[in-house]
Design an enzyme around this catalytic site. Structure first.
Site, PDB file in Angstrom:
ATOM      1  N   ARG A   1      54.839  15.459 -15.423  1.00  0.00           N
ATOM      2  CA  ARG A   1      53.895  15.609 -14.311  1.00  0.00           C
ATOM      3  C   ARG A   1      52.837  14.522 -14.365  1.00  0.00           C
ATOM      4  NH1 ARG A   1      50.394  14.817 -17.044  1.00  0.00           N
ATOM      5  NH2 ARG A   1      49.343  16.108 -18.587  1.00  0.00           N
TER       6      ARG A   1
ATOM      7  N   GLU B   1      40.946  16.864 -15.095  1.00  0.00           N
ATOM      8  CA  GLU B   1      41.350  16.539 -16.474  1.00  0.00           C
ATOM      9  C   GLU B   1      40.568  17.344 -17.502  1.00  0.00           C
ATOM     10  OE1 GLU B   1      44.368  15.482 -17.216  1.00  0.00           O
ATOM     11  OE2 GLU B   1      43.878  13.944 -15.767  1.00  0.00           O
ATOM     12  N   HIS B   2      41.296  17.883 -18.475  1.00  0.00           N
ATOM     13  CA  HIS B   2      40.690  18.620 -19.593  1.00  0.00           C
ATOM     14  C   HIS B   2      39.911  19.852 -19.127  1.00  0.00           C
ATOM     15  CE1 HIS B   2      41.573  16.062 -23.093  1.00  0.00           C
ATOM     16  NE2 HIS B   2      41.456  15.039 -22.272  1.00  0.00           N
TER      17      HIS B   2
ATOM     18  N   GLY C   1      50.868  10.550 -21.542  1.00  0.00           N
ATOM     19  CA  GLY C   1      50.015  11.367 -20.678  1.00  0.00           C
ATOM     20  C   GLY C   1      50.751  11.909 -19.468  1.00  0.00           C
TER      21      GLY C   1
ATOM     22  N   SER D   1      53.203  14.201 -19.931  1.00  0.00           N
ATOM     23  CA  SER D   1      53.670  15.516 -20.342  1.00  0.00           C
ATOM     24  C   SER D   1      55.113  15.577 -20.819  1.00  0.00           C
ATOM     25  CB  SER D   1      53.491  16.461 -19.155  1.00  0.00           C
ATOM     26  OG  SER D   1      53.192  17.718 -19.591  1.00  0.00           O
ATOM     27  N   SER D   2      55.542  14.542 -21.529  1.00  0.00           N
ATOM     28  CA  SER D   2      56.914  14.549 -22.052  1.00  0.00           C
ATOM     29  C   SER D   2      57.108  15.690 -23.051  1.00  0.00           C
ATOM     30  CB  SER D   2      57.236  13.207 -22.726  1.00  0.00           C
ATOM     31  OG  SER D   2      56.290  12.920 -23.744  1.00  0.00           O
TER      32      SER D   2
ATOM     33  N   ASP E   1      50.483  21.845 -17.783  1.00  0.00           N
ATOM     34  CA  ASP E   1      51.730  21.074 -17.881  1.00  0.00           C
ATOM     35  C   ASP E   1      52.948  21.980 -17.709  1.00  0.00           C
ATOM     36  OD1 ASP E   1      49.862  19.193 -18.518  1.00  0.00           O
ATOM     37  OD2 ASP E   1      50.384  19.052 -20.638  1.00  0.00           O
TER      38      ASP E   1
ATOM     39  N   ASN F   1      49.635  10.753 -29.211  1.00  0.00           N
ATOM     40  CA  ASN F   1      50.339  12.015 -29.464  1.00  0.00           C
ATOM     41  C   ASN F   1      49.289  13.088 -29.766  1.00  0.00           C
ATOM     42  OD1 ASN F   1      51.581  14.221 -30.833  1.00  0.00           O
ATOM     43  ND2 ASN F   1      53.381  12.958 -31.174  1.00  0.00           N
ATOM     44  N   LYS F   2      49.145  14.055 -28.846  1.00  0.00           N
ATOM     45  CA  LYS F   2      48.103  15.087 -28.990  1.00  0.00           C
ATOM     46  C   LYS F   2      48.211  15.859 -30.300  1.00  0.00           C
ATOM     47  CE  LYS F   2      48.913  17.256 -25.096  1.00  0.00           C
ATOM     48  NZ  LYS F   2      48.927  17.880 -23.774  1.00  0.00           N
TER      49      LYS F   2
END
Length: 458
Positions: free
Chosen positions: A42, A48-49, A143, A145-146, A190, A233-234
């Site tokens: 997406r 955001e956030h 960013g 949303s993989s 997401d 990577n979050k």
């Protein structure tokens, strides 16, 4: 809109990607897949956030997705493989508890988050054995949303393989919760858009309960995604969860300052609801009650009348135990301001004024400034890219996704798309050989895509 993810019959021959995936599967496992599942990435247009603070967001699904080919057996194991050779195969027994190593966020652990979420939801003691080959077209750590798309695809696969049935909303909620097994404390945007998306429309996603409303994007403009080529990577870093924690502490501080019962309040939206205040009033409250200087642990504990131990166990997450100072004022100002911008964005889309593209562009620019200056989730490369996009003809441009790298989304007049792509390419990608090599999957026009689905071969 159907309530459950669609199950579609498809001719494999019409898609080269499906043909390649089927071929890889057959070469690897010596049998054909029984079914396929896909879940899209997406792009968040604005908001955001703020999903994990309880506020609505405005994303659309993109055409890039995670696709899996699956067969079912009674072997008691789940075998995972990826068409991309840089991602290793993995086999896990489903006779015992599935362990997810949050200190080592490999691709297959995201898949197993989805498996575990479905298993726990239904209390399945013995999962069906599965063989899967996964193919992804979403650029990783960009960013877009993989990782959440992979979790959603795995949840859908596990549901189908174990002959269960769930609505799109239930799947989105389960997949949002189970991604926390890998340590990411996201808010559910997401996963919700991955399941609830519909071709041709963006969505306003609201939470508690999850619901989605169509948002018609203006004619005369398209959205272009550009990757700054810095990966984020979050789950592998603490930036993201530090922001979650700062918002949680700000919630407690504002609630306490206003005499609310702060024990049960965890999200900034809950304080607004309790006070029955407008977002503008919440921004004034932040100015009045919080100071711009960072808060120390001692100051927070004193204000909330808690011990350091309670701070660590009740408010901090496992990967934020090291943090000593917290920017509560800046984070709360961003959240309440951004929540207001989302509602303004939808209102402009709904009312379609003559200058709608200019108004939406302004809101996107304000959003980026707030992400950069108040939430501090941008990076120099993203700021440079946004600047180039605006100079190249975008009406609005902003980081999208968690930030600290990844992508910008720009709203570009339809008649200027070609010159925009050319100008951004020359100014940002061409001067750097690494970026030039990544350009084809890093700079593209995106139309709103459809949601997650299951396919059977005709």
């Amino acid at each position: 809109m159907e309530t459950n993810p669609p199950k579609l019959k498809t001719a494999i021959a019409v898609s080269e990607r499906l043909q390649n995936l089927k071929k890889t599967f057959e070469q690897k496992y010596g049998e054909s897949p029984v079914f396929y599942a896909c879940a899209p990435g997406r792009v968040n247009l604005i908001g955001e956030h703020i999903d994990y603070c309880g506020y609505s967001v405005l994303p659309m699904a993109i055409e890039q997705n995670i696709l899996a080919a699956v067969s079912i057996n009674d072997s008691g194991t789940i075998q995972l493989a990826n068409r991309n050779p840089q991602y290793k195969d993995f086999t896990v027994s489903c006779k015992e508890d599935i362990a997810i190593d949050r200190d080592n966020p490999q691709w297959y652990y995201y898949f197993l988050c989805g498996v575990k979420g479905i298993q726990e939801n239904f209390g399945i003691t013995r999962l069906a054995g599965m063989r899967c080959v996964v193919d992804g077209t979403i650029p990783p750590s960009s960013g877009l949303s993989s990782s959440s798309a992979l979790v959603c695809c795995a949840g859908l696969v596990t549901m189908e393989a174990n002959h269960k049935s769930l609505s799109k909303v239930a799947l989105a909620e389960i997949c949002a919760k189970c991604e926390r097994y890998i340590g990411t404390e996201g808010g559910g945007m997401d996963q919700s858009i991955s399941f609830l998306a519909e071709k041709g429309t963006a969505k306003l996603i609201e939470f508690n309960p999850v619901r989605a409303t169509d948002v018609k994007l203006p004619d005369g403009a398209v959205f272009v995604i550009s990757n700054c080529c810095v990966e984020m990577n979050k789950a592998a870093s603490s930036h993201f969860n530090i922001r979650v924690v700062e918002c949680r502490i700000a919630t407690k501080m504002l609630a306490k300052a206003r005499g609310l019962e702060s024990n049960r309040l965890l999200k900034l939206a809950q304080v607004q609801m309790e006070l029955k205040a407008s977002l503008e009033e919440m921004l004034s409250l932040v100015d009045e009650m919080l100071h711009p200087e960072p808060y120390s642990r001692e100051e927070i504990c004193k204000a909330l009348d808690i011990t350091t131990e309670q701070l660590c166990t009740d408010l901090l997450s496992p990967n934020t135990q090291h943090v000593t100072h917290f920017k509560l004022y800046q984070r709360a100002r961003h959240v309440y301001g951004e929540a207001a911008r989302v509602l303004q964005f939808k209102s402009v889309c709904d009312s379609e004024p003559a200058e709608s593209t200019q108004l939406l562009g302004d809101l996107m620019n304000q959003s980026h400034a707030s992400c950069r200056d108040l939430y501090e989730c941008s990076c120099p490369e993203l700021d440079q890219l946004v600047d180039i996009c605006l100079k190249s003809g975008a009406l609005g441009s902003r980081l999208t996704g968690a930030g600290w790298g990844g992508c910008a989304v720009s709203m570009v007049p339809s008649d200027k798309v070609e010159s925009f792509l050319q100008a951004v390419s020359e100014a940002y990608y061409t001067p750097d050989p690494r970026r030039t090599a990544m350009k084809n999957q890093s700079l593209f026009v995106s139309k709103p895509g459809g949601g997650a689905a299951i396919f059977f071969e005709e």
